[in-house]
Design a protein around this motif. Structure first.
Motif, mmCIF file in Angstrom:
data_model
loop_
_atom_site.group_PDB
_atom_site.id
_atom_site.type_symbol
_atom_site.label_atom_id
_atom_site.label_comp_id
_atom_site.label_asym_id
_atom_site.label_seq_id
_atom_site.Cartn_x
_atom_site.Cartn_y
_atom_site.Cartn_z
ATOM 1 N N HIS A 77 73.123 45.805 44.194
ATOM 2 C CA HIS A 77 71.835 45.140 44.007
ATOM 3 C C HIS A 77 71.442 45.146 42.528
ATOM 4 C CE1 HIS A 77 70.735 44.915 48.303
ATOM 5 N NE2 HIS A 77 71.324 46.092 48.414
ATOM 6 N N ASP A 78 70.819 44.052 42.075
ATOM 7 C CA ASP A 78 70.156 44.050 40.783
ATOM 8 C C ASP A 78 69.055 45.120 40.844
ATOM 9 O OD1 ASP A 78 68.231 43.552 38.741
ATOM 10 O OD2 ASP A 78 68.911 41.488 38.563
ATOM 11 N N VAL A 79 69.043 46.027 39.863
ATOM 12 C CA VAL A 79 68.105 47.151 39.947
ATOM 13 C C VAL A 79 66.649 46.683 39.961
ATOM 14 C CG1 VAL A 79 69.683 48.819 38.939
ATOM 15 C CG2 VAL A 79 68.184 47.510 37.437
ATOM 16 N N MET A 80 66.361 45.554 39.337
ATOM 17 C CA MET A 80 64.976 45.086 39.318
ATOM 18 C C MET A 80 64.530 44.570 40.687
ATOM 19 S SD MET A 80 64.123 45.987 36.396
ATOM 20 C CE MET A 80 62.464 45.319 36.299
ATOM 21 N N GLU A 81 65.475 44.266 41.549
ATOM 22 C CA GLU A 81 65.120 43.838 42.904
ATOM 23 C C GLU A 81 64.743 45.017 43.792
ATOM 24 O OE1 GLU A 81 64.724 40.715 44.055
ATOM 25 O OE2 GLU A 81 65.038 40.144 41.951
ATOM 26 N N VAL A 82 65.258 46.201 43.462
ATOM 27 C CA VAL A 82 65.022 47.364 44.330
ATOM 28 C C VAL A 82 64.300 48.506 43.620
ATOM 29 C CG1 VAL A 82 66.958 46.856 45.858
ATOM 30 C CG2 VAL A 82 67.341 48.276 43.826
ATOM 31 N N ALA A 83 63.986 48.344 42.339
ATOM 32 C CA ALA A 83 63.350 49.430 41.596
ATOM 33 C C ALA A 83 62.274 48.903 40.662
ATOM 34 C CB ALA A 83 64.406 50.218 40.813
ATOM 35 N N SER A 84 61.472 47.979 41.154
ATOM 36 C CA SER A 84 60.354 47.464 40.365
ATOM 37 C C SER A 84 59.232 47.034 41.306
ATOM 38 C CB SER A 84 60.789 46.269 39.499
ATOM 39 O OG SER A 84 61.005 45.119 40.310
#
Length: 229
Positions: free
Chosen positions: A32-39
């Protein structure tokens, strides 16, 4: 009276227990793109995806065991007053038996209100699902500090660091802020030890000892250095 050893730990110490880090895979975390799961923006767009992602991380972490580096830090409590400040959201330090652990970026095995970040709950079950709500009626979310959110634990972390007799950095290359700034609060006369496979640049600091190794082997070398002091 025991000397105070303050430890800043990062993803590298958990990696040797099998917990993957997104910084080793080009900004992807488990695909996963980190910004999809950590923002907050990712959460607003697709809360179900985010909840499922952390539910999977919890299942993975539940099956991981502390490694030699975690256990070595527990052993050091015999000689030192050890305070661990960790960037990690897993509970491997606690599983190993460390008695003083401060989580800068939250805890994977806790949930928080999406309305009030101070409402935090221990998870009696592994999953958080859509419809699970806090006492104020808002959706529960992972108790994880996402990109762009304040790190509430920084103030107590700074206070602990200011009182360090020696400071150990393990498994983090000091690239994540504000956590990396803690090194600036170590008293100038006190030694700093850095355990990481890559060389780390520390500006305007003396008494810095680098141990260029992974966490488990690095801790063995660190203990040898302590024994020779």
């Amino acid at each position: 009276m025991k000397q105070k050893m303050v430890v800043l730990s990062g993803a590298g110490i958990s990696a040797e227990s099998g917990i993957k880090t997104f910084r080793d895979s080009g900004g992807l975390w488990e695909g996963h793109d980190v910004m999809e799961v950590a923002s907050p923006q990712g959460w607003a767009r697709n809360p179900e995806l985010v909840l499922d992602f952390y539910n999977q991380r919890r299942k993975q972490a539940r099956n991981c065991k502390p490694n030699g580096a975690h256990h070595a830090l527990v052993e050091l409590e015999r000689e030192f007053d050890v305070h661990i400040i960790t960037q990690n959201v897993d509970n491997l330090h606690e599983k190993a038996g460390s008695s003083k652990v401060l989580h800068l970026h939250g805890e994977l095995f806790k949930a928080q209100s999406s309305l009030d970040p101070k409402l935090i709950y221990d998870l009696s079950i592994i999953d958080i699902n859509l419809g699970d709500k806090c006492e104020r009626g808002s959706q529960l979310r992972p108790n994880v500090v996402w990109f762009g959110e304040p790190v509430f634990a920084m103030d107590p972390a700074i206070e602990i660091t200011r009182k360090a007799d020696l400071f150990l950095v393990i498994g983090t290359s000091l690239q994540v802020y504000p956590a990396a700034s803690l090194i600036d609060f170590v008293p100038k006369s006190k030694p700093i030890y850095l355990i990481d496979p890559q060389p780390i640049t520390t500006y305007n600091r003396q008494n810095v000892i680098q141990i260029q190794d992974k966490a488990v082997n690095g801790m063995e070398r660190f203990k040898s250095i302590l024994n020779k002091r």
